[in-house]
Design an enzyme around this catalytic site. Structure first.
Site, PDB file in Angstrom:
ATOM      1  CB  CYS A   1      87.594  50.631   6.135  1.00  0.00           C
ATOM      2  SG  CYS A   1      89.094  49.296   5.796  1.00  0.00           S
TER       3      CYS A   1
ATOM      4  CD  GLU B   1      90.357  50.084  -1.741  1.00  0.00           C
ATOM      5  OE1 GLU B   1      89.253  49.372  -1.122  1.00  0.00           O
ATOM      6  OE2 GLU B   1      90.567  49.684  -2.833  1.00  0.00           O
TER       7      GLU B   1
HETATM    8  P1  NAP Z   1      90.027  61.201   5.660  1.00  0.00           P
HETATM    9  O1  NAP Z   1      89.684  62.258   6.695  1.00  0.00           O
HETATM   10  O2  NAP Z   1      89.130  61.085   4.632  1.00  0.00           O
HETATM   11  O3  NAP Z   1      91.524  61.146   5.630  1.00  0.00           O
HETATM   12  C1  NAP Z   1      91.830  60.188   4.612  1.00  0.00           C
HETATM   13  C2  NAP Z   1      93.405  60.773   4.187  1.00  0.00           C
HETATM   14  O4  NAP Z   1      93.206  61.793   3.410  1.00  0.00           O
HETATM   15  C3  NAP Z   1      94.198  61.533   5.283  1.00  0.00           C
HETATM   16  O5  NAP Z   1      95.661  61.110   5.005  1.00  0.00           O
HETATM   17  C4  NAP Z   1      93.882  62.907   5.190  1.00  0.00           C
HETATM   18  O6  NAP Z   1      94.994  63.738   5.712  1.00  0.00           O
HETATM   19  C5  NAP Z   1      93.848  62.995   3.494  1.00  0.00           C
HETATM   20  N1  NAP Z   1      93.356  64.380   3.326  1.00  0.00           N
HETATM   21  C6  NAP Z   1      92.287  64.768   3.550  1.00  0.00           C
HETATM   22  N2  NAP Z   1      92.119  66.079   2.979  1.00  0.00           N
HETATM   23  C7  NAP Z   1      92.665  66.022   2.003  1.00  0.00           C
HETATM   24  C8  NAP Z   1      93.203  67.008   1.001  1.00  0.00           C
HETATM   25  N3  NAP Z   1      92.505  67.943   1.018  1.00  0.00           N
HETATM   26  N4  NAP Z   1      94.023  66.699   0.214  1.00  0.00           N
HETATM   27  C9  NAP Z   1      95.056  65.424   0.365  1.00  0.00           C
HETATM   28  N5  NAP Z   1      94.721  64.636   1.532  1.00  0.00           N
HETATM   29  C10 NAP Z   1      93.753  65.030   2.337  1.00  0.00           C
HETATM   30  O7  NAP Z   1      89.673  59.699   6.427  1.00  0.00           O
HETATM   31  P2  NAP Z   1      90.298  59.248   7.950  1.00  0.00           P
HETATM   32  O8  NAP Z   1      89.584  60.043   9.072  1.00  0.00           O
HETATM   33  O9  NAP Z   1      91.876  59.273   7.777  1.00  0.00           O
HETATM   34  O10 NAP Z   1      90.112  57.747   7.830  1.00  0.00           O
HETATM   35  C11 NAP Z   1      88.712  57.248   8.256  1.00  0.00           C
HETATM   36  C12 NAP Z   1      88.029  56.970   7.025  1.00  0.00           C
HETATM   37  O11 NAP Z   1      88.773  56.113   6.233  1.00  0.00           O
HETATM   38  C13 NAP Z   1      86.729  56.085   7.415  1.00  0.00           C
HETATM   39  O12 NAP Z   1      85.534  56.303   7.154  1.00  0.00           O
HETATM   40  C14 NAP Z   1      86.923  54.574   6.879  1.00  0.00           C
HETATM   41  O13 NAP Z   1      85.861  53.837   6.439  1.00  0.00           O
HETATM   42  C15 NAP Z   1      88.021  54.791   5.764  1.00  0.00           C
HETATM   43  N6  NAP Z   1      88.798  53.839   5.563  1.00  0.00           N
HETATM   44  C16 NAP Z   1      88.469  53.118   4.246  1.00  0.00           C
HETATM   45  C17 NAP Z   1      89.517  51.988   4.333  1.00  0.00           C
HETATM   46  C18 NAP Z   1      89.693  51.263   3.016  1.00  0.00           C
HETATM   47  O14 NAP Z   1      90.405  50.379   2.761  1.00  0.00           O
HETATM   48  N7  NAP Z   1      88.388  51.266   2.211  1.00  0.00           N
HETATM   49  C19 NAP Z   1      90.615  51.837   5.145  1.00  0.00           C
HETATM   50  C20 NAP Z   1      90.764  52.607   6.430  1.00  0.00           C
HETATM   51  C21 NAP Z   1      89.784  53.639   6.654  1.00  0.00           C
HETATM   52  P3  NAP Z   1      95.063  64.266   6.972  1.00  0.00           P
HETATM   53  O15 NAP Z   1      94.963  63.468   8.032  1.00  0.00           O
HETATM   54  O16 NAP Z   1      96.229  65.075   7.265  1.00  0.00           O
HETATM   55  O17 NAP Z   1      93.738  65.179   7.090  1.00  0.00           O
END
Ligand code: NAP
Length: 680
Positions: A302, A263
């Site tokens: 999102c 997602e």
């Molecule tokens: P993100 O930076 O991509 O992080 C998402 C998750 O992935 C976090 O738990 C992060 O952990 C983890 N992660 C990052 N690098 C990783 C790695 N190398 N290995 C394992 N896990 C890793 O996104 P975010 O900043 O938290 O969220 C914002 C984004 O999410 C926005 O772009 C938004 O559109 C999207 N979003 C989508 C939805 C949907 O349902 N489609 C819902 C909500 C948000 P850490 O925090 O520890 O880095």
């Protein structure tokens, strides 16, 4: 670090935090409101293999030993438990920048999702461990070889990686499906808001609703966890497209075809129909939806509206209306009751949004720029406050950034469209999105845009004056409906009712004789073994009835008087029952025939046992098919067979009966499934 929250992991039944000040894996977490450190998460030396082993060897078997209904009951009990303690989560969420209204979506929304899934599962899944998917397929001429799809839980774990913006809902909506399927989970929340997830997780463990090993928590990084997964595990990811690409490209995930549900972010749009001019209720609905989507969680959703598409002759009017409302939005400390929009979750997040806004401004000058608003009760710079920014892109056809760059904050771009085709075309330029909304009172507009764009969107939300009061909002994923979207949005699906549960189960086609299939699917199917009922089955309680137990009735002859009487008694005087000549002219009938409903009524008259007994109610019939007409003088017999039993409560359960009507030549006349509620 002494007065900071030490966010713990929950590993194989043990709470483990970072225990020294020099732990290089521990990452600081800052208040969104003050910018001060409030917590730290992550630790050296987490044994990820022991987490996987614990989930696979302890949690999985315990969950799989429970039926869908038992898991649903546990889910409901856990939802109640969290509901009684949720205030603590609201208080913590202020530090992440969420107002009470923002947290309601996250906290009550998450708990509500557990309730919704618990109740759907009790209604739509059997009180069994296997889900029988669809009907039996006959694969041979005489029916001695048939096929049936069944779904069984995957034997691994679900790794749930969540985004920072919904620390509670994000965890619970994934857990609902995974736990119902019988698959234990390892939850990895985003670090920035992991202290809220951890608090909720502690409550879940304290509740004792699920067996040991059903869920574990990782605070901080996941180390080499993904490299240790097997094809029986599932990764369910929510976050940015960038991280999704990085994780799904993991060689272990690719080479072992490990399911990866994504997602991601998305450039969701809202279209204002050409009918929705200034002064119509739809025009104000559009303004309401835009303001809500831009300001709820400071636009960190999102599903938020990023692009606003309006007819070209109305752009200025729409800008003026949105601008007017945005200027009145009170920004401030989220714990103040007067605050309508809090800060972004972190300063890092603000930096990212500011940078994306700068890119957007190259194609779409800002109408209302960040920094123009006052902040109540907090320091705008120390905290991660940002004002909403409305961009105006006059040339959306040649623009690129406005269709591609997601500013994960209170930013949206308004742009004109010429006609509906152009509107659909612009809508689809997002490259795949979670949701698109159409604000119109004209069904033709709704149909044209929905059909023209559905393939590019996971959800299409239409709102107008009729649904305004009860509509759930452009940005709200509902547990009953699919959440996800193609392409840019990740190509995944979550929620969607029982569809969501199936992502954690393996669908298998089972082929064999009817007896074999009946045994595997734990359901009676036509042509499998039956046993003649000694007592009338309506005199037997739910627990006494056996699958395949059959009652064969006496026969009853249908007379012309019966048909005449039924026709005039019910008012069903259709010509096929009363007019010999007209009936004969019909390609399906040899002459006057009995009403189908007459046959059903006579069938009930043949199989019913009239005395008060364990059958409490007839709750309906499904799969009715009339196979051969019945003429006056023909007689029918009925075979009633116990097909499936589903316990509903401790006092009653649902029995599904296969009912087959035959004529005097043993030819099938009608079949259907009868549903009754029987005393336990
Ligand atoms: P993100 O930076 O991509 O992080 C998402 C998750 O992935 C976090 O738990 C992060 O952990 C983890 N992660 C990052 N690098 C990783 C790695 N190398 N290995 C394992 N896990 C890793 O996104 P975010 O900043 O938290 O969220 C914002 C984004 O999410 C926005 O772009 C938004 O559109 C999207 N979003 C989508 C939805 C949907 O349902 N489609 C819902 C909500 C948000 P850490 O925090 O520890 O880095």
């Amino acid at each position: 670090m002494d007065n900071l929250i030490n966010v713990h992991s929950y590993v194989a039944g043990e709470w483990l935090g970072s225990d020294n000040n020099n732990d290089f894996m521990a990452r600081p977490i800052f208040s969104a409101v003050t910018g001060q450190p409030i917590a730290f998460a992550g630790r050296e030396g987490t044994d990820f293999q022991s987490m996987l082993d614990h989930g696979r060897q302890v949690g999985g078997p315990a969950l799989r030993a429970m039926t869908f209904h038992e898991r649903a009951k546990a889910l409901k009990a856990m939802a109640h438990y969290l509901g009684e303690r949720k205030e603590e989560l609201y208080t913590l969420s202020f530090m992440a920048g969420s107002t009470k209204a923002d947290s309601w979506i996250d906290i009550d929304g998450g708990i509500g999702t557990l309730f919704a899934y618990a109740s759907k599962a009790r209604r739509e899944l059997p009180d069994a461990t296997t889900f029988v998917d669809g009907d039996v397929e006959v694969l041979s001429r005489t029916g001695s070889f048939v096929g049936q799809h069944i779904c069984t839980p995957k034997l691994g774990v679900g790794v749930h990686i969540n985004a920072f913006n919904f620390p509670v809902w994000g965890m619970l909506e994934k857990l609902a499906s995974s736990l119902l399927a019988g698959v234990p989970a390892i939850v990895k929340p985003a670090t920035d808001t992991s202290y809220i997830t951890e608090a909720c997780f502690r409550m879940m463990i304290e509740s004792g609703c699920f067996p040991t090993g059903s869920f574990q928590l990782i605070a901080g990084a996941v180390g080499d966890l993904l490299h240790r997964l097997t094809p029986q595990d599932v990764v369910s990811f929510t976050g940015s497209a960038h991280t999704a690409l990085n994780l799904r490209s993991n060689t272990n995930i690719l080479s072992n075809s490990i399911p990866f549900i994504a997602e991601q972010d998305s450039l969701n749009a809202s279209i204002l129909g050409p009918d929705a001019v200034l002064g119509t209720p739809e025009f104000s609905i559009m303004v309401e939806e835009v303001i809500r989507e831009m300001t709820t969680k400071a636009g960190q959703k999102c599903t938020a509206i990023r692009r606003i598409l309006v007819p070209e002759n109305i752009v200025e009017t729409a800008i003026e209306a949105i601008h007017g409302k945005l200027q009145k939005v009170r920004i401030g400390d989220p714990s103040l009751e007067t605050t309508q929009m809090g800060p972004l979750a972190s300063r890092k997040q603000r930096e990212t949004v500011v940078a994306v806004n700068e890119q957007l401004a190259l194609e779409a000058p800002a109408v209302l720029a960040a920094g123009q608003m006052e902040v109540d009760g907090a320091d705008a710079i120390a905290g991660s406050f940002i004002a909403p920014t409305l961009f105006h892109c006059a040339e959306p056809d040649s623009a690129k950034h406005v269709h591609e760059l997601e500013a994960f904050g209170p930013s949206a771009t308004i742009m004109p469209y010429r006609d509906l085709e152009h509107a659909s075309d612009l809508l689809n330029r997002g490259g795949g999105s979670l949701v698109a909304s159409i604000i119109t009172h004209d069904p033709d507009v709704a149909r044209k845009i929905a059909i023209g764009s559905a393939a590019w969107h996971g959800r299409i939300y239409v709102n107008d004056r009729t649904s305004r009061k009860e509509s759930t909002g452009h940005g709200s994923p509902m547990p009953q409906m699919v959440h996800g979207g193609p392409g840019r949005a990740g190509g995944g699906e979550e929620l969607g009712g029982i569809r969501g549960v199936m992502h954690y189960m393996q669908r298998t086609a089972i082929q064999g004789s009817p007896d074999m299939i009946a045994a595997v699917a734990d359901t009676w199917i036509p042509d499998s073994k039956t046993s003649e009922s000694e007592a009338h089955p309506f005199t037997q309680k739910f627990g006494e009835l056996k699958l395949g137990q059959t009652l064969k009735t006496d026969s009853r002859t249908i007379t012309m008087e019966d048909i005449e009487h039924f026709a005039h008694f019910t008012g069903d005087t259709f010509y096929a029952h009363l007019d010999e000549e007209a009936a004969k002219a019909n390609p399906f009938f040899p002459g006057r025939v009995a009403h189908g409903y007459l046959l059903l009524s006579f069938a009930a008259g043949l199989f019913v046992q009239p005395d008060p007994g364990p059958v409490l109610a007839n709750t309906g019939l499904t799969d009715l098919a009339f196979q051969k007409p019945v003429s006056p003088g023909d007689s029918i017999t009925v075979t009633l067979t116990v097909k499936r039993k589903t316990k509903r409560t401790d006092t009653y359960g649902e029995v599904r009966w296969y009912v087959a009507l035959h004529n005097q030549n043993q030819e099938p006349v009608a079949t259907y499934t009868l549903h009754t509620m029987n005393e336990y």
